[in-house]
Write an enzyme that holds these catalytic residues in place. Structure first.
Site, PDB file in Angstrom:
ATOM      1  N   GLU A 199       0.833  -1.209   0.000  1.00  0.00           N
ATOM      2  CA  GLU A 199       0.000   0.000   0.000  1.00  0.00           C
ATOM      3  C   GLU A 199       0.866   1.257   0.000  1.00  0.00           C
ATOM      4  O   GLU A 199       0.665   2.191  -0.779  1.00  0.00           O
ATOM      5  CB  GLU A 199      -0.912   0.039   1.242  1.00  0.00           C
ATOM      6  CG  GLU A 199      -2.017  -0.988   1.254  1.00  0.00           C
ATOM      7  CD  GLU A 199      -1.606  -2.321   1.872  1.00  0.00           C
ATOM      8  OE1 GLU A 199      -0.378  -2.612   1.933  1.00  0.00           O
ATOM      9  OE2 GLU A 199      -2.498  -3.068   2.281  1.00  0.00           O
ATOM     10  N   ARG A 206       2.970  -1.154  15.519  1.00  0.00           N
ATOM     11  CA  ARG A 206       1.809  -0.625  16.256  1.00  0.00           C
ATOM     12  C   ARG A 206       2.187   0.075  17.568  1.00  0.00           C
ATOM     13  O   ARG A 206       1.327   0.582  18.279  1.00  0.00           O
ATOM     14  CB  ARG A 206       0.779  -1.729  16.483  1.00  0.00           C
ATOM     15  CG  ARG A 206       1.319  -2.983  17.140  1.00  0.00           C
ATOM     16  CD  ARG A 206       0.328  -4.141  17.045  1.00  0.00           C
ATOM     17  NE  ARG A 206       0.862  -5.388  17.549  1.00  0.00           N
ATOM     18  CZ  ARG A 206       1.579  -6.252  16.842  1.00  0.00           C
ATOM     19  NH1 ARG A 206       1.863  -5.991  15.586  1.00  0.00           N
ATOM     20  NH2 ARG A 206       1.995  -7.373  17.390  1.00  0.00           N
ATOM     21  N   HIS A 212     -26.376   7.576  20.949  1.00  0.00           N
ATOM     22  CA  HIS A 212     -27.474   7.632  19.974  1.00  0.00           C
ATOM     23  C   HIS A 212     -27.248   6.635  18.849  1.00  0.00           C
ATOM     24  O   HIS A 212     -27.881   6.731  17.795  1.00  0.00           O
ATOM     25  CB  HIS A 212     -27.592   9.053  19.418  1.00  0.00           C
ATOM     26  CG  HIS A 212     -27.858  10.050  20.508  1.00  0.00           C
ATOM     27  ND1 HIS A 212     -29.123  10.356  20.940  1.00  0.00           N
ATOM     28  CD2 HIS A 212     -27.005  10.758  21.285  1.00  0.00           C
ATOM     29  CE1 HIS A 212     -29.043  11.248  21.923  1.00  0.00           C
ATOM     30  NE2 HIS A 212     -27.765  11.492  22.157  1.00  0.00           N
ATOM     31  N   LYS A 249      -1.758 -11.253   2.431  1.00  0.00           N
ATOM     32  CA  LYS A 249      -0.845 -10.491   1.566  1.00  0.00           C
ATOM     33  C   LYS A 249      -0.308 -11.391   0.454  1.00  0.00           C
ATOM     34  O   LYS A 249      -0.254 -11.001  -0.714  1.00  0.00           O
ATOM     35  CB  LYS A 249       0.349  -9.965   2.373  1.00  0.00           C
ATOM     36  CG  LYS A 249       0.040  -8.831   3.312  1.00  0.00           C
ATOM     37  CD  LYS A 249       1.358  -8.327   3.915  1.00  0.00           C
ATOM     38  CE  LYS A 249       1.134  -7.474   5.136  1.00  0.00           C
ATOM     39  NZ  LYS A 249       2.349  -7.176   5.860  1.00  0.00           N
TER      40      LYS A 249
HETATM   41  O1  F6P Z   1       0.395  -5.827   7.809  1.00  0.00           O
HETATM   42  C1  F6P Z   1       0.560  -5.489   9.125  1.00  0.00           C
HETATM   43  C2  F6P Z   1       1.733  -4.588   9.341  1.00  0.00           C
HETATM   44  O2  F6P Z   1       2.911  -5.308   9.302  1.00  0.00           O
HETATM   45  C3  F6P Z   1       1.598  -3.843  10.654  1.00  0.00           C
HETATM   46  O3  F6P Z   1       2.036  -4.567  11.736  1.00  0.00           O
HETATM   47  C4  F6P Z   1       2.378  -2.602  10.379  1.00  0.00           C
HETATM   48  O4  F6P Z   1       2.074  -1.607  11.297  1.00  0.00           O
HETATM   49  C5  F6P Z   1       1.916  -2.299   8.970  1.00  0.00           C
HETATM   50  O5  F6P Z   1       1.801  -3.562   8.370  1.00  0.00           O
HETATM   51  C6  F6P Z   1       2.809  -1.391   8.181  1.00  0.00           C
HETATM   52  O6  F6P Z   1       4.101  -1.892   8.045  1.00  0.00           O
HETATM   53  P1  F6P Z   1       5.301  -0.996   7.547  1.00  0.00           P
HETATM   54  O7  F6P Z   1       5.501   0.097   8.527  1.00  0.00           O
HETATM   55  O8  F6P Z   1       6.475  -1.922   7.466  1.00  0.00           O
HETATM   56  O9  F6P Z   1       4.937  -0.447   6.187  1.00  0.00           O
END
Ligand code: F6P
Length: 525
Positions: free
Chosen positions: A215, A270, A386, A513
């Site tokens: 992404e 995280r 609500h 993935k």
């Molecule tokens: O797909 C999960 C994950 O590995 C998360 O734990 C992490 O926060 C996110 O993808 C983004 O990962 P990166 O910072 O390596 O792009």
């Protein structure tokens, strides 16, 4: 130091808790309050600007005694020492778990793999501070010599949710920079963000611990191509910076060495907002506020590390969570901040908690024979009242709730704030006490609905006995927000230790993935 890998159900405390649950699970919160005038005081922990009131939980002193014994039997203290000292407690990935080092305000060294990591942490913070000051002051110029007006954070998961949540939570403290977040692979997301941006005055912060995330790399490439329509390759260093552990991939992407903010494999995605992953936070609210966030988190770390378990907020509230999950069989927990600023807290905690403790194999490699991580959800009050609160009040599910409120509002509008907090307290009381048949009968009678009493009465009764914890904080500041997030991080850790699982890996996200990549290669999408 090694962590003990104890199946919690095989402890003596677990057997005691089971018997205790069978003997007490029908006791109503109302009678617990009626029988103990001092219950609220007894079951409240005060820490700095926080009051953790857990008196509206279905517990007694005996419950806490057994829960604390459970913590001792699984050697929580030993695990905490291993956690803070840099031991590789993330065994499945062979890593230490040191987000606490990122906010360490003491002069103590923190050693992992034989190296004191504190000088690197400080150097990264200094780099963030210098860069933040340049961008915020306008000294940092874009390719047409104009100052930066907009910042776009490109990341996903931990590289998005934490910064986004904190920027939203600290909106009141924001400077003039407009901050945007692009995360979804959905191309419409990135187009919506860039459509009104001026490439001459926009800074892009690409955040990816691994710098391999589909992404983030796709969004970053789309944005770079868009940028290069108006600027040249030589202009990239003025507009693109990156945060990553993967220096090789970052430079291959074309980011200048000076524009790379380092990160380390001992920080989980995280749990990374305290690191350079928080660069967008620092840009949005200034480095001083970012630093106060770290100080607040450190103060909670110290409370967690040094306070006896019976007065230790993360420990006690984790144990109460275990009580509901494993004995009452609660499946979810709701997060209810009575502050619009905290509207992104529940989505943030969803990743932090569910990606950490959504595990079914224990630390000995065996399938667990008990429940682990809960479903986390929530939204701010009073909007939630609500929307979904009906189910908490009269539904069939037991859903422990965390109410988070502030004594003071930021703009100081007393009328609004009194109404907001009246709702906060009313909800916790309604959940705990409910309304009896007799009370409902009287209400209907008073309302002159004598003819309808028989038919309406069952619907007007509230069973009550619905648990909640009230986290009351003086004021929403960078410091108190830091403490609040750190509180939940330690809760995750404690619960993972008790459940005997590895909280710091996330292999469960990989299969999807892999399959998505196969689809991309083989199908005619
Ligand atoms: O797909 C999960 C994950 O590995 C998360 O734990 C992490 O926060 C996110 O993808 C983004 O990962 P990166 O910072 O390596 O792009």
């Amino acid at each position: 130091m090694t962590m003990k890998n104890v199946n919690p159900t095989e402890t003596k405390a677990w057997q005691q808790l089971t018997a205790h649950y069978n003997a007490t699970n029908n006791i109503h919160l109302k009678s617990l309050f009626n029988n103990d005038a001092d219950r609220k005081n007894k079951f409240t922990i005060n820490f700095n600007e926080f009051e953790f009131d857990y008196s509206k939980n279905r517990i007694t002193e005996e419950t806490l005694k057994y829960l604390l014994e459970l913590a001792n039997e699984v050697d929580l203290k030993g695990a905490m020492d291993a956690y803070f000292s840099g031991e590789k407690i993330n065994k499945t990935e062979g890593r230490a778990v040191l987000h606490t080092a990122l906010r360490n305000q003491s002069a103590n060294e923190i050693i992992t793999d034989g190296v004191n990591i504190m000088p690197d942490v400080k150097a990264a913070l200094n780099k963030m501070e210098a860069f933040t000051n340049k961008v915020v002051s306008g000294e940092w110029k874009g390719y047409t010599n104009k100052s930066i007006t907009d910042v776009v954070n490109i990341g996903i998961g931990g590289s998005d949710l934490g910064p986004d949540m904190v920027v939203e939570s600290l909106k009141y403290y924001k400077n003039h920079l407009n901050v945007h977040f692009v995360s979804n692979i959905d191309g419409d997301h990135v187009q919506e963000v860039i459509k009104n941006l001026n490439p001459e005055t926009t800074l892009f912060v690409i955040v990816s611990k691994t710098f391999t995330t589909q992404e983030t790399l796709t969004n970053a490439t789309t944005i770079k191509n868009w940028f290069l329509k108006s600027a040249s390759q030589n202009d990239v260093p003025k507009h693109f910076v990156a945060v990553s552990t993967n220096l090789k991939n970052v430079s291959e992407f074309g980011i200048a060495n000076d524009n790379i903010f380092p990160m380390w494999d001992w920080v989980g995605g995280r749990f990374s907002l305290w690191s350079t992953v928080g660069l967008t936070i620092s840009l949005a609210v200034g480095f001083e506020n970012f630093n106060n966030l770290l100080i607040g988190a450190f103060e909670m770390d110290e409370h967690f590390k040094n306070t006896p378990f019976e007065k230790n907020a993360p420990v006690i509230l984790s144990l109460i969570g275990i009580w509901y999950t494993n004995f009452f069989h609660a499946e979810s927990e709701v997060i209810l901040p009575y502050s619009q600023y905290l509207s992104k807290l529940a989505p943030y905690l969803q990743q932090a908690i569910m990606e950490s403790n959504g595990k079914s194999v224990d630390r000995n490699g065996n399938r667990v024979n008990y429940q682990t991580g809960n479903i986390i959800w929530g939204a701010p009050g009073t909007n939630s009242q609500h929307a979904f609160m009906q189910l908490l009040h009269q539904g069939t599910k037991l859903i422990p709730a965390d109410f988070i409120g502030f004594k003071e509002s930021l703009y100081g509008d007393k009328d609004h704030h009194n109404k907001l907090m009246a709702n906060f307290f009313a909800q916790t009381q309604a959940l705990a006490e409910g309304k009896t048949k007799e009370e409902a009968h009287l209400d209907l009678k008073t309302a002159g609905k004598m003819d309808e009493i028989e038919t309406l009465l069952p619907y007007k009764v509230f069973e009550g006995n619905k648990p909640s914890t009230s986290i009351l904080i003086n004021k929403l500041t960078p410091k108190t927000l830091g403490s609040l997030i750190s509180f939940y991080e330690h809760k995750i850790f404690v619960q993972g230790i008790i459940w005997n699982i590895y909280s710091f890996d996330q292999f469960g996200v990989e299969l999807g993935k892999e399959l998505a990549n196969k689809y991309l290669k083989t199908s005619n999408l």
